[in-house]
Design a protein around this motif. Structure first.
Motif, PDB file in Angstrom:
ATOM      1  N   THR A   8       0.844  -1.192   0.000  1.00  0.00           N
ATOM      2  CA  THR A   8       0.000   0.000   0.000  1.00  0.00           C
ATOM      3  C   THR A   8       0.883   1.247   0.000  1.00  0.00           C
ATOM      4  O   THR A   8       1.963   1.264   0.586  1.00  0.00           O
ATOM      5  CB  THR A   8      -0.952   0.039   1.213  1.00  0.00           C
ATOM      6  N   GLY A   9       0.421   2.267  -0.710  1.00  0.00           N
ATOM      7  CA  GLY A   9       1.241   3.471  -0.844  1.00  0.00           C
ATOM      8  C   GLY A   9       2.538   3.177  -1.569  1.00  0.00           C
ATOM      9  O   GLY A   9       3.594   3.714  -1.237  1.00  0.00           O
ATOM     10  N   CYS A  33      -2.351   3.214  -4.674  1.00  0.00           N
ATOM     11  CA  CYS A  33      -2.028   4.636  -4.655  1.00  0.00           C
ATOM     12  C   CYS A  33      -3.334   5.421  -4.664  1.00  0.00           C
ATOM     13  O   CYS A  33      -4.338   4.974  -5.218  1.00  0.00           O
ATOM     14  CB  CYS A  33      -1.162   5.022  -5.849  1.00  0.00           C
ATOM     15  N   ARG A  34      -3.322   6.560  -4.015  1.00  0.00           N
ATOM     16  CA  ARG A  34      -4.514   7.403  -4.009  1.00  0.00           C
ATOM     17  C   ARG A  34      -4.604   8.274  -5.255  1.00  0.00           C
ATOM     18  O   ARG A  34      -5.687   8.613  -5.705  1.00  0.00           O
ATOM     19  CB  ARG A  34      -4.532   8.300  -2.768  1.00  0.00           C
ATOM     20  N   ASP A  49      -7.848   4.252  -1.379  1.00  0.00           N
ATOM     21  CA  ASP A  49      -7.691   5.052  -0.171  1.00  0.00           C
ATOM     22  C   ASP A  49      -7.894   4.106   1.008  1.00  0.00           C
ATOM     23  O   ASP A  49      -8.967   3.508   1.155  1.00  0.00           O
ATOM     24  CB  ASP A  49      -8.734   6.173  -0.150  1.00  0.00           C
ATOM     25  N   ALA A  77       1.111   2.785   3.327  1.00  0.00           N
ATOM     26  CA  ALA A  77       0.382   4.032   3.079  1.00  0.00           C
ATOM     27  C   ALA A  77       0.296   4.871   4.346  1.00  0.00           C
ATOM     28  O   ALA A  77      -0.028   4.362   5.417  1.00  0.00           O
ATOM     29  CB  ALA A  77      -1.026   3.715   2.564  1.00  0.00           C
ATOM     30  N   THR A  99      -5.695   6.996   8.750  1.00  0.00           N
ATOM     31  CA  THR A  99      -4.913   6.543   7.597  1.00  0.00           C
ATOM     32  C   THR A  99      -3.789   5.608   8.023  1.00  0.00           C
ATOM     33  O   THR A  99      -3.648   4.496   7.508  1.00  0.00           O
ATOM     34  CB  THR A  99      -4.326   7.748   6.845  1.00  0.00           C
ATOM     35  N   ASN A 100      -2.982   6.050   8.978  1.00  0.00           N
ATOM     36  CA  ASN A 100      -1.738   5.347   9.288  1.00  0.00           C
ATOM     37  C   ASN A 100      -1.926   4.092  10.134  1.00  0.00           C
ATOM     38  O   ASN A 100      -1.209   3.113   9.955  1.00  0.00           O
ATOM     39  CB  ASN A 100      -0.774   6.285  10.013  1.00  0.00           C
TER      40      ASN A 100
END
Length: 235
Positions: A8-9, A33-34, A49, A77, A99-100
């Motif tokens: 992710t990310g 990816c966002r 997301d 991410a 998010t984290n």
């Protein structure tokens, strides 16, 4: 043996270095990816997301159709929103944690289903030296990254008997887009605190991640592995 990997990310910075390291060893790699996808087009890029469980399910479905059930998950991410505590709005705190930390929980839960069915899995969560040192203006970020240790250790206890490991990598000061706006004075002050005397490279973090995801690391779980040039020693 080629594995199905999801990062992710994974479109830039540490995440991209991790994804490319898996790709270089012959794994089948998808990244979420966002916004913008990775620059070279060699990785399967899926928009996602991690604050949205529906998008996570869709991203896993896409990756699994292309590469098979996800066997290695790297939860990378993350966002920052640095503000001193007395000025930090609650929304700034909860958005970073959602998010984290909660994002990592969401993707780990989704990945674990297939890993349990397959009888094998590797979960690697990307934290930060801020989790153990703290940092001014990063109450939200440090709290979210510190929580990953507890998350990984609980998962390790729940799923360890199924040949699934869960570990955390704590990068130190690695120049990437996420910290590109830091003033030069702050960068130099950070450098003076690093025993190794230099900043780290994304590829050095990636080497730790690929090791933890390997067969050789099958007896390592619930570990917090710093890749920080000694910055976090003693914490």
């Amino acid at each position: 043996m080629s594995r199905s990997v999801l990062v992710t990310g994974g479109n830039r910075g540490i995440g991209l270095a991790v994804a490319n390291a898996f790709l270089a060893q012959g794994d089948r790699v998808a990244v979420t990816c966002r916004e913008s996808p990775p620059p070279d087009g060699k990785l399967l890029a899926v928009r996602c997301d991690v604050t949205d469980s529906g998008q996570i399910d869709a991203a896993f479905d896409t990756a699994e159709r292309a590469h098979g059930p996800v066997e290695v998950l790297v939860s990378n991410a993350g966002i920052i929103d640095d503000v001193l505590l007395l000025r930090m709005r609650e929304e700034q705190f909860t958005r970073v944690v959602d998010t984290n930390l909660t994002g990592a929980y969401r993707v780990a839960r989704r990945a674990a289903r297939g890993m349990v069915r397959g009888g094998w899995g590797r979960i690697v969560l990307i934290s930060s030296v801020a989790a153990v040192r703290g940092a001014p203006g990063q109450v939200n970020y440090a709290a979210s990254k510190a929580g990953l240790g507890g998350l990984a250790r609980a998962v390790a206890r729940e799923l360890g008997s199924r040949a699934i490991t869960a570990n955390v990598v704590l990068p130190g000061f690695i120049p990437t887009d996420i910290n590109a706006d830091l003033p030069e004075k702050v960068r130099q002050e950070a450098l003076t605190q690093i025993p190794a005397g230099r900043y780290g490279r994304p590829e050095e973090v990636a080497a730790a991640v690929t090791f933890l995801a390997s067969d050789a690391a099958g007896y390592i779980t619930g570990a917090l592995l710093p890749v920080d040039g000694g910055l976090g020693m003693g914490h």
